[in-house]
Design a protein around this motif. Structure first.
Motif, PDB file in Angstrom:
ATOM      1  N   LEU A 146       0.832  -1.205   0.000  1.00 24.35           N
ATOM      2  CA  LEU A 146       0.000   0.000   0.000  1.00 24.35           C
ATOM      3  C   LEU A 146       0.871   1.261   0.000  1.00 24.35           C
ATOM      4  N   GLU A 147       1.846   1.299   0.887  1.00 24.29           N
ATOM      5  CA  GLU A 147       2.662   2.508   1.025  1.00 24.29           C
ATOM      6  C   GLU A 147       3.565   2.735  -0.182  1.00 24.29           C
TER       7      GLU A 147
ATOM      8  N   VAL B 150      -8.895 -11.828 -12.743  1.00 28.88           N
ATOM      9  CA  VAL B 150     -10.284 -11.343 -12.684  1.00 28.88           C
ATOM     10  C   VAL B 150     -10.651 -10.894 -11.274  1.00 28.88           C
ATOM     11  N   VAL B 151     -10.274 -11.705 -10.289  1.00 32.85           N
ATOM     12  CA  VAL B 151     -10.567 -11.324  -8.904  1.00 32.85           C
ATOM     13  C   VAL B 151      -9.895  -9.978  -8.590  1.00 32.85           C
ATOM     14  N   GLY B 152      -8.615  -9.849  -8.977  1.00 28.57           N
ATOM     15  CA  GLY B 152      -7.898  -8.592  -8.733  1.00 28.57           C
ATOM     16  C   GLY B 152      -8.535  -7.418  -9.454  1.00 28.57           C
ATOM     17  N   GLU B 153      -8.921  -7.646 -10.708  1.00 30.08           N
ATOM     18  CA  GLU B 153      -9.499  -6.566 -11.519  1.00 30.08           C
ATOM     19  C   GLU B 153     -10.873  -6.150 -10.986  1.00 30.08           C
ATOM     20  N   LYS B 192      -1.851  -4.363  -7.333  1.00 30.83           N
ATOM     21  CA  LYS B 192      -2.883  -3.582  -8.016  1.00 30.83           C
ATOM     22  C   LYS B 192      -4.015  -3.200  -7.049  1.00 30.83           C
ATOM     23  N   VAL B 193      -4.533  -4.195  -6.334  1.00 27.46           N
ATOM     24  CA  VAL B 193      -5.623  -3.919  -5.394  1.00 27.46           C
ATOM     25  C   VAL B 193      -5.145  -2.985  -4.276  1.00 27.46           C
ATOM     26  N   SER B 194      -3.949  -3.241  -3.758  1.00 30.03           N
ATOM     27  CA  SER B 194      -3.424  -2.410  -2.663  1.00 30.03           C
ATOM     28  C   SER B 194      -3.272  -0.958  -3.105  1.00 30.03           C
TER      29      SER B 194
END
Lengths: 281, 294
Positions: A146-147, B150-153, B192-194
């Motif tokens: 995140l950071e 797909v889950v990430g997107e 990507k999600v983070s």
């Protein structure tokens, strides 16, 4: 030693003939240069800083400040160790949560003082231990992701040996990710992969070949940005030359990143990861 | 599994499937109103034989030992979201096979047939006791809730939508970790999600995660642990590394409570353990307390 015999065979190969599993052997050779070797060779006056300010010092991640061509930089690396004694001290380069928290502390420090961050990635993965779970290995890695995605200073990460799973990614969310020519970077070690998917650790070699773990594959997929050439036989065959190649690449890439306005830098980093993944719509 | 448990087996039919594997009984019941596998189910944890209807009326929580049986994403949405308020997002995203991994297409197809959903997460917008939110619910019945492209997107798009609409995000996690068949592409979904959550966070919006059984690997090491508020169902398995890997590494047996929600609470990594029956009210209350004051 089996390694030496294999090493001889590998030296006689042309680079492009190396299979993924052979590259994995090179990436793991005990004589392969470590993060500390590169840091000492590439930067001047490296000063190492320790500890996560919360629980402990983790020697599997080293970090501090240094001078690169007259410019202050923050340098962080996963350190596997060379001698047996050092390997034990470094936990074979498998960080505990404290290691990641220390690396994040140093990155935030870099952001505060406007220094670029250079990470050397070389780990089988984050340490799977009892204490690591108790102290939040998952949380530590997640926080780094995140950071780093939003750190307001340039980051370059270089996979110099093995990039194993989330433990590697936690130091590789960067404006540019580079790999040495024979380094490998994967979702999981091929041993782990074979165990999970086929319940058979002996199929690790086969796993390495289907997993797409080489620098060449990852460059083709757009996951990494640059491949740094190694001397014939691998980085250890001519360490000075390898270190020099990294130094040259840094000297050309850093000024470009430093001169970008921060918002542009952060947007480009976001969009790079935003575009990763293959699916149908 | 329950065969031979009783002498008079002909008087009772117990589902031969363990509760937390195979198809979610709540859903199966719905699509097939006739007689399901068995009228009775056996609790995996305490061994209690439970009348299925009682188990369902109790939100798939064992009335005796309170074990929270895994439920599908669709059941979860039904339990949490106000009736007729759910609007699904990105329903038609489907996995390709980026590494041409042998057998992956077939496995996807099988999972789709078994579960009736296209991928391991459902995302959308809906209300919880009148509070509007974006929600993403993973489904462990679909390839163990593993995270591929797909889950990430889908989760990334849901979080971006929330940032755009200035809405909170709630993610129900349940996952064995990364989708091995997509290799490095799976790993990159963590970043990507983070990154999307970092932007939602910068916009000062609320992000809640609800960890359900099991939440492990790359999901734990990314969005599961990034909630402003992290809740969990009782007894959920939550961890980064697999228990067997750790046992092999440290060469000792791990205690029973290791990597359970209660273990994480004790070590300071989750805010609160909430039983399934109180989850909707708690989430509604938290959302209400975070409403932007005009």
């Amino acid at each position: 030693m089996a390694f030496e015999a294999l090493n001889k065979v590998i030296t006689s190969f042309k680079h492009k003939e190396l299979s993924p599993s052979e590259k994995r052997v090179i990436a793991r050779l005990p004589e392969r240069p470590t993060a500390l070797n590169y840091i000492e060779k590439i930067f001047d006056s490296f000063i190492e800083f320790h500890g996560d300010r919360a629980f402990a010092e983790d020697a599997s991640i080293i970090g501090g400040i240094a001078n690169f061509n007259g410019r202050p930089v923050t340098v962080i690396g996963q350190q596997k160790g060379s001698s047996t004694e050092e390997k034990v001290k470094r936990n074979f380069g498998m960080p505990n949560p404290e290691g990641y928290r220390k690396s994040l502390r140093l990155m935030k420090q870099a952001e505060k003082f406007g220094r670029p961050v250079i990470c050397f990635v070389d780990t089988q993965g984050a340490y799977p231990g009892l204490g690591a779970e108790e102290r939040g290995q998952g949380e530590a890695i997640a926080k780094n992701l995140l950071e780093m995605s939003n750190l307001k200073t340039p980051i370059i990460s270089i996979v110099i040996g093995e990039g194993g799973s989330g433990g590697a990614l936690a130091m590789a969310v960067a404006d540019e990710v580079w790999m040495l020519e024979h380094a490998v970077y994967s979702i999981l070690s091929p041993e782990g992969f074979a165990t999970i998917l086929w319940k058979d650790i002996t199929r690790a070699k086969e796993a390495a070949d289907v997993m797409k773990i080489t620098a060449q594959d990852l460059k083709r997929f757009g996951i990494i940005d640059r491949i740094i050439k190694e001397p014939v036989g691998g980085a250890h065959k001519n360490f000075t030359k390898t270190a020099d190649s990294i130094k040259k690449a840094l000297a050309s890439a850093l000024p470009i990143l430093i001169n970008k306005p921060t918002s542009e830098l952060i947007d480009a980093r976001y969009n790079k990861y935003r575009g990763m993944g293959e699916f149908l719509e | 599994m329950a065969k031979g448990l009783f002498n008079k087996t002909k008087y009772i039919t117990v589902s031969k499937y363990p509760l937390d594997e195979n198809i979610d009984p709540l859903l199966e019941e719905e699509s097939k109103p006739s007689i399901p596998n068995g009228m009775w189910a056996k609790c995996n944890k305490c061994g209690e034989i439970i009348y299925k209807k009682d188990l369902e009326d109790n939100l798939m929580v064992c009335p005796k030992c309170k074990a929270h049986v895994r439920i599908s994403a669709l059941s979860r949405i039904k339990l949490i979201i106000d009736e007729d308020t759910f609007e699904e997002l990105d329903k038609n995203l489907r996995s390709s096979n980026p590494l041409d991994f042998p057998g992956y297409n077939k496995k996807l197809q099988q999972s789709q047939e078994d579960t009736g959903i296209i991928e391991a997460v459902i995302t959308g917008k809906g209300n919880i006791n009148g509070n509007e939110t974006i929600i993403a619910v993973m489904d462990s019945f679909f390839m163990m809730g593993s995270m591929g492209s797909v889950v990430g997107e889908k989760i990334t798009r849901a979080v971006e939508e929330a940032t755009k609409l200035r809405l909170p995000v709630i993610i129900f996690t349940t996952s064995g970790g990364a989708r091995m068949q997509e290799g490095i592409f799976s790993l990159m979904q963590m970043a990507k999600v983070s990154a999307a959550i970092a932007r939602h966070n910068e916009a000062k919006l609320l992000y809640i995660t609800v960890l359900t059984d099991p939440t492990t690997g790359g999901v734990t090491a990314s969005f599961a642990m990034l909630g402003d508020i992290i809740l969990s169902e009782p007894g959920a398995l939550i961890g980064f590394a697999g228990k067997r890997v750790i046992e092999q590494t440290i060469k000792q047996q791990l205690p029973e409570e290791f990597q359970k929600a209660e273990f994480l609470l004790k070590h300071g990594f989750i805010d609160k353990i909430i039983s399934r029956s109180k989850l909707k009210k708690t989430l509604g209350d938290i959302l209400f307390l975070h409403k932007e004051v005009m």
